[in-house]
Design a protein around this motif. Structure first.
Motif, PDB file in Angstrom:
ATOM      1  N   VAL A   1       0.841  -1.198   0.000  1.00 56.69           N
ATOM      2  CA  VAL A   1       0.000   0.000   0.000  1.00 56.69           C
ATOM      3  C   VAL A   1       0.876   1.248   0.000  1.00 56.69           C
ATOM      4  O   VAL A   1       0.609   2.206  -0.734  1.00 56.69           O
ATOM      5  CB  VAL A   1      -0.961  -0.009   1.212  1.00 56.69           C
ATOM      6  CG1 VAL A   1      -1.597   1.344   1.418  1.00 56.69           C
ATOM      7  CG2 VAL A   1      -2.019  -1.072   1.018  1.00 56.69           C
ATOM      8  N   GLN A   2       1.920   1.229   0.799  1.00 52.36           N
ATOM      9  CA  GLN A   2       2.818   2.385   0.865  1.00 52.36           C
ATOM     10  C   GLN A   2       3.483   2.645  -0.481  1.00 52.36           C
ATOM     11  O   GLN A   2       3.545   3.780  -0.942  1.00 52.36           O
ATOM     12  CB  GLN A   2       3.872   2.171   1.939  1.00 52.36           C
ATOM     13  CG  GLN A   2       4.806   3.347   2.115  1.00 52.36           C
ATOM     14  CD  GLN A   2       5.853   3.077   3.187  1.00 52.36           C
ATOM     15  OE1 GLN A   2       5.945   1.996   3.730  1.00 52.36           O
ATOM     16  NE2 GLN A   2       6.647   4.083   3.464  1.00 52.36           N
ATOM     17  N   GLN A   3       3.964   1.586  -1.127  1.00 46.82           N
ATOM     18  CA  GLN A   3       4.638   1.771  -2.422  1.00 46.82           C
ATOM     19  C   GLN A   3       3.663   2.194  -3.512  1.00 46.82           C
ATOM     20  O   GLN A   3       3.957   3.078  -4.306  1.00 46.82           O
ATOM     21  CB  GLN A   3       5.358   0.494  -2.834  1.00 46.82           C
ATOM     22  CG  GLN A   3       6.695   0.349  -2.188  1.00 46.82           C
ATOM     23  CD  GLN A   3       7.603  -0.555  -2.985  1.00 46.82           C
ATOM     24  OE1 GLN A   3       7.206  -1.164  -3.978  1.00 46.82           O
ATOM     25  NE2 GLN A   3       8.838  -0.641  -2.556  1.00 46.82           N
ATOM     26  N   VAL A   4       2.504   1.540  -3.581  1.00 46.81           N
ATOM     27  CA  VAL A   4       1.538   1.847  -4.632  1.00 46.81           C
ATOM     28  C   VAL A   4       0.970   3.250  -4.448  1.00 46.81           C
ATOM     29  O   VAL A   4       0.779   3.992  -5.415  1.00 46.81           O
ATOM     30  CB  VAL A   4       0.412   0.777  -4.682  1.00 46.81           C
ATOM     31  CG1 VAL A   4      -0.684   1.185  -5.633  1.00 46.81           C
ATOM     32  CG2 VAL A   4       0.987  -0.572  -5.081  1.00 46.81           C
ATOM     33  N   SER A   5       0.717   3.648  -3.195  1.00 46.96           N
ATOM     34  CA  SER A   5       0.132   4.973  -2.957  1.00 46.96           C
ATOM     35  C   SER A   5       1.110   6.096  -3.295  1.00 46.96           C
ATOM     36  O   SER A   5       0.686   7.216  -3.585  1.00 46.96           O
ATOM     37  CB  SER A   5      -0.331   5.096  -1.508  1.00 46.96           C
ATOM     38  OG  SER A   5       0.774   5.052  -0.622  1.00 46.96           O
TER      39      SER A   5
ATOM     40  N   PHE B   1      -5.735   7.978  -1.849  1.00 49.01           N
ATOM     41  CA  PHE B   1      -5.521   6.566  -2.167  1.00 49.01           C
ATOM     42  C   PHE B   1      -6.572   5.713  -1.465  1.00 49.01           C
ATOM     43  O   PHE B   1      -6.858   5.887  -0.292  1.00 49.01           O
ATOM     44  CB  PHE B   1      -4.113   6.142  -1.729  1.00 49.01           C
ATOM     45  CG  PHE B   1      -3.822   4.701  -1.992  1.00 49.01           C
ATOM     46  CD1 PHE B   1      -3.535   4.254  -3.264  1.00 49.01           C
ATOM     47  CD2 PHE B   1      -3.853   3.783  -0.957  1.00 49.01           C
ATOM     48  CE1 PHE B   1      -3.276   2.922  -3.511  1.00 49.01           C
ATOM     49  CE2 PHE B   1      -3.598   2.445  -1.189  1.00 49.01           C
ATOM     50  CZ  PHE B   1      -3.302   2.016  -2.466  1.00 49.01           C
ATOM     51  N   ASP B   2      -7.135   4.733  -2.205  1.00 49.78           N
ATOM     52  CA  ASP B   2      -8.177   3.853  -1.674  1.00 49.78           C
ATOM     53  C   ASP B   2      -7.695   2.402  -1.769  1.00 49.78           C
ATOM     54  O   ASP B   2      -7.483   1.877  -2.859  1.00 49.78           O
ATOM     55  CB  ASP B   2      -9.462   4.043  -2.477  1.00 49.78           C
ATOM     56  CG  ASP B   2     -10.645   3.325  -1.857  1.00 49.78           C
ATOM     57  OD1 ASP B   2     -10.479   2.706  -0.789  1.00 49.78           O
ATOM     58  OD2 ASP B   2     -11.737   3.401  -2.448  1.00 49.78           O
ATOM     59  N   GLN B   3      -7.535   1.766  -0.611  1.00 46.88           N
ATOM     60  CA  GLN B   3      -7.057   0.389  -0.580  1.00 46.88           C
ATOM     61  C   GLN B   3      -8.043  -0.576  -1.235  1.00 46.88           C
ATOM     62  O   GLN B   3      -7.641  -1.590  -1.813  1.00 46.88           O
ATOM     63  CB  GLN B   3      -6.798  -0.054   0.858  1.00 46.88           C
ATOM     64  CG  GLN B   3      -5.607   0.603   1.498  1.00 46.88           C
ATOM     65  CD  GLN B   3      -5.292   0.012   2.859  1.00 46.88           C
ATOM     66  OE1 GLN B   3      -5.686  -1.104   3.171  1.00 46.88           O
ATOM     67  NE2 GLN B   3      -4.565   0.768   3.668  1.00 46.88           N
ATOM     68  N   GLU B   4      -9.314  -0.266  -1.144  1.00 37.80           N
ATOM     69  CA  GLU B   4     -10.323  -1.146  -1.733  1.00 37.80           C
ATOM     70  C   GLU B   4     -10.182  -1.206  -3.256  1.00 37.80           C
ATOM     71  O   GLU B   4     -10.380  -2.256  -3.864  1.00 37.80           O
ATOM     72  CB  GLU B   4     -11.729  -0.690  -1.342  1.00 37.80           C
ATOM     73  CG  GLU B   4     -12.045  -0.876   0.124  1.00 37.80           C
ATOM     74  CD  GLU B   4     -11.863  -2.316   0.594  1.00 37.80           C
ATOM     75  OE1 GLU B   4     -12.298  -3.252  -0.127  1.00 37.80           O
ATOM     76  OE2 GLU B   4     -11.281  -2.504   1.680  1.00 37.80           O
ATOM     77  N   LYS B   5      -9.829  -0.091  -3.862  1.00 34.73           N
ATOM     78  CA  LYS B   5      -9.627  -0.085  -5.326  1.00 34.73           C
ATOM     79  C   LYS B   5      -8.406  -0.927  -5.697  1.00 34.73           C
ATOM     80  O   LYS B   5      -8.402  -1.595  -6.731  1.00 34.73           O
ATOM     81  CB  LYS B   5      -9.489   1.338  -5.838  1.00 34.73           C
ATOM     82  CG  LYS B   5     -10.789   2.101  -5.769  1.00 34.73           C
ATOM     83  CD  LYS B   5     -10.744   3.328  -6.617  1.00 34.73           C
ATOM     84  CE  LYS B   5     -12.122   3.981  -6.568  1.00 34.73           C
ATOM     85  NZ  LYS B   5     -12.394   4.777  -7.717  1.00 34.73           N
ATOM     86  N   LEU B   6      -7.375  -0.892  -4.847  1.00 34.61           N
ATOM     87  CA  LEU B   6      -6.198  -1.731  -5.076  1.00 34.61           C
ATOM     88  C   LEU B   6      -6.579  -3.207  -4.951  1.00 34.61           C
ATOM     89  O   LEU B   6      -6.163  -4.023  -5.773  1.00 34.61           O
ATOM     90  CB  LEU B   6      -5.080  -1.376  -4.092  1.00 34.61           C
ATOM     91  CG  LEU B   6      -3.814  -2.222  -4.181  1.00 34.61           C
ATOM     92  CD1 LEU B   6      -3.169  -2.100  -5.559  1.00 34.61           C
ATOM     93  CD2 LEU B   6      -2.830  -1.812  -3.094  1.00 34.61           C
ATOM     94  N   LYS B   7      -7.385  -3.550  -3.957  1.00 33.35           N
ATOM     95  CA  LYS B   7      -7.833  -4.934  -3.789  1.00 33.35           C
ATOM     96  C   LYS B   7      -8.653  -5.398  -4.991  1.00 33.35           C
ATOM     97  O   LYS B   7      -8.504  -6.534  -5.460  1.00 33.35           O
ATOM     98  CB  LYS B   7      -8.663  -5.075  -2.514  1.00 33.35           C
ATOM     99  CG  LYS B   7      -7.839  -4.986  -1.254  1.00 33.35           C
ATOM    100  CD  LYS B   7      -8.709  -5.089  -0.023  1.00 33.35           C
ATOM    101  CE  LYS B   7      -7.893  -4.898   1.247  1.00 33.35           C
ATOM    102  NZ  LYS B   7      -8.725  -4.940   2.454  1.00 33.35           N
ATOM    103  N   GLU B   8      -9.514  -4.521  -5.520  1.00 36.17           N
ATOM    104  CA  GLU B   8     -10.299  -4.859  -6.710  1.00 36.17           C
ATOM    105  C   GLU B   8      -9.385  -5.099  -7.909  1.00 36.17           C
ATOM    106  O   GLU B   8      -9.610  -6.025  -8.699  1.00 36.17           O
ATOM    107  CB  GLU B   8     -11.278  -3.723  -7.033  1.00 36.17           C
ATOM    108  CG  GLU B   8     -12.423  -3.588  -6.072  1.00 36.17           C
ATOM    109  CD  GLU B   8     -13.272  -2.358  -6.351  1.00 36.17           C
ATOM    110  OE1 GLU B   8     -13.160  -1.791  -7.470  1.00 36.17           O
ATOM    111  OE2 GLU B   8     -14.031  -1.953  -5.459  1.00 36.17           O
ATOM    112  N   TYR B   9      -8.370  -4.254  -8.042  1.00 33.40           N
ATOM    113  CA  TYR B   9      -7.415  -4.392  -9.147  1.00 33.40           C
ATOM    114  C   TYR B   9      -6.703  -5.749  -9.068  1.00 33.40           C
ATOM    115  O   TYR B   9      -6.576  -6.448 -10.075  1.00 33.40           O
ATOM    116  CB  TYR B   9      -6.409  -3.246  -9.107  1.00 33.40           C
ATOM    117  CG  TYR B   9      -5.278  -3.385 -10.081  1.00 33.40           C
ATOM    118  CD1 TYR B   9      -5.466  -3.153 -11.436  1.00 33.40           C
ATOM    119  CD2 TYR B   9      -4.005  -3.762  -9.646  1.00 33.40           C
ATOM    120  CE1 TYR B   9      -4.427  -3.287 -12.346  1.00 33.40           C
ATOM    121  CE2 TYR B   9      -2.961  -3.888 -10.539  1.00 33.40           C
ATOM    122  CZ  TYR B   9      -3.175  -3.657 -11.884  1.00 33.40           C
ATOM    123  OH  TYR B   9      -2.141  -3.798 -12.770  1.00 33.40           O
TER     124      TYR B   9
END
Length: 190
Positions: free
Chosen positions: A111-115, A129-137
């Motif tokens: 999360v830290q790197q992607v954000s 930044f939304d962690q849920e969107k990363l989880k969906e991806y």
């Protein structure tokens, strides 16, 4: 001079001894199975742990792909070999020291790197930044992995990214412990 003349006198005996030594060397190779075994799968060993030919070839290919032709094949081979040796050495030391990185630690680092990239794909309506969107991806990558070669490559790249994050966390923790131990005395340790 006397020694040379004695060697000349017994040259046939010396030749027979050398021939027997060479013959025994060849026979030992036959009994070990190494002489005619062309299907050897291990190309090296680190602390008793073998380095597999396929594993090494994958590493070389990975380095070649990442360099996009900017590095020579020898550089890719050297980097892959150094990486595999380092990986095996760290793995042994991590097992001995008992360092384990949990899934939450890995997720937090991802999360830290992607954000940090501020990718609009992972931003919500207010621009954070939304962690849920990363989880969906990630779920989408995994679901689409079977559809095409490109989707499969993207999923494998993601898995490789996660593996690299975990490896970096483990090495950072290990190196931090080593550095902390180097700066303290035995009395402080007690």
């Amino acid at each position: 001079m006397a020694v040379l003349s004695k060697i000349r006198e017994r040259s046939l005996f010396l030749i027979i001894i050398i021939a027997l030594a060479l013959f025994s060397f060849v026979l030992s190779g036959l009994f070990d199975g190494n002489l005619f075994n062309k299907n050897k799968t291990n190309i090296g060993e680190v602390n008793g742990e073998p380095i597999n030919r396929e594993e090494f070839a994958q590493q070389v290919e990975s380095y070649r792909t990442r360099s996009n032709g900017r590095s020579s094949n020898m550089q890719n081979v050297k980097n892959a070999w150094d990486n595999l040796v380092s990986e095996k050495l760290y793995k042994t030391q991590l097992e001995k020291s008992g360092i384990v990185v949990g899934e939450k630690d890995i997720w937090d680092a991802i999360v830290q790197q992607v954000s940090q990239y501020n990718n609009p794909q992972f931003l919500n309506e207010i621009g954070t930044f939304d962690q849920e969107k990363l989880k969906e991806y990630i779920a989408t990558l995994q679901d689409n992995a079977e559809e095409s070669e490109q989707s499969k490559a993207e999923w494998l790249n993601w898995l490789n990214f996660e593996k690299n994050i975990k490896t970096n966390l483990e090495r950072t923790n290990y190196n931090s412990l080593i550095n902390a131990g180097l700066g303290s005395t035995l009395n402080e340790g007690k």
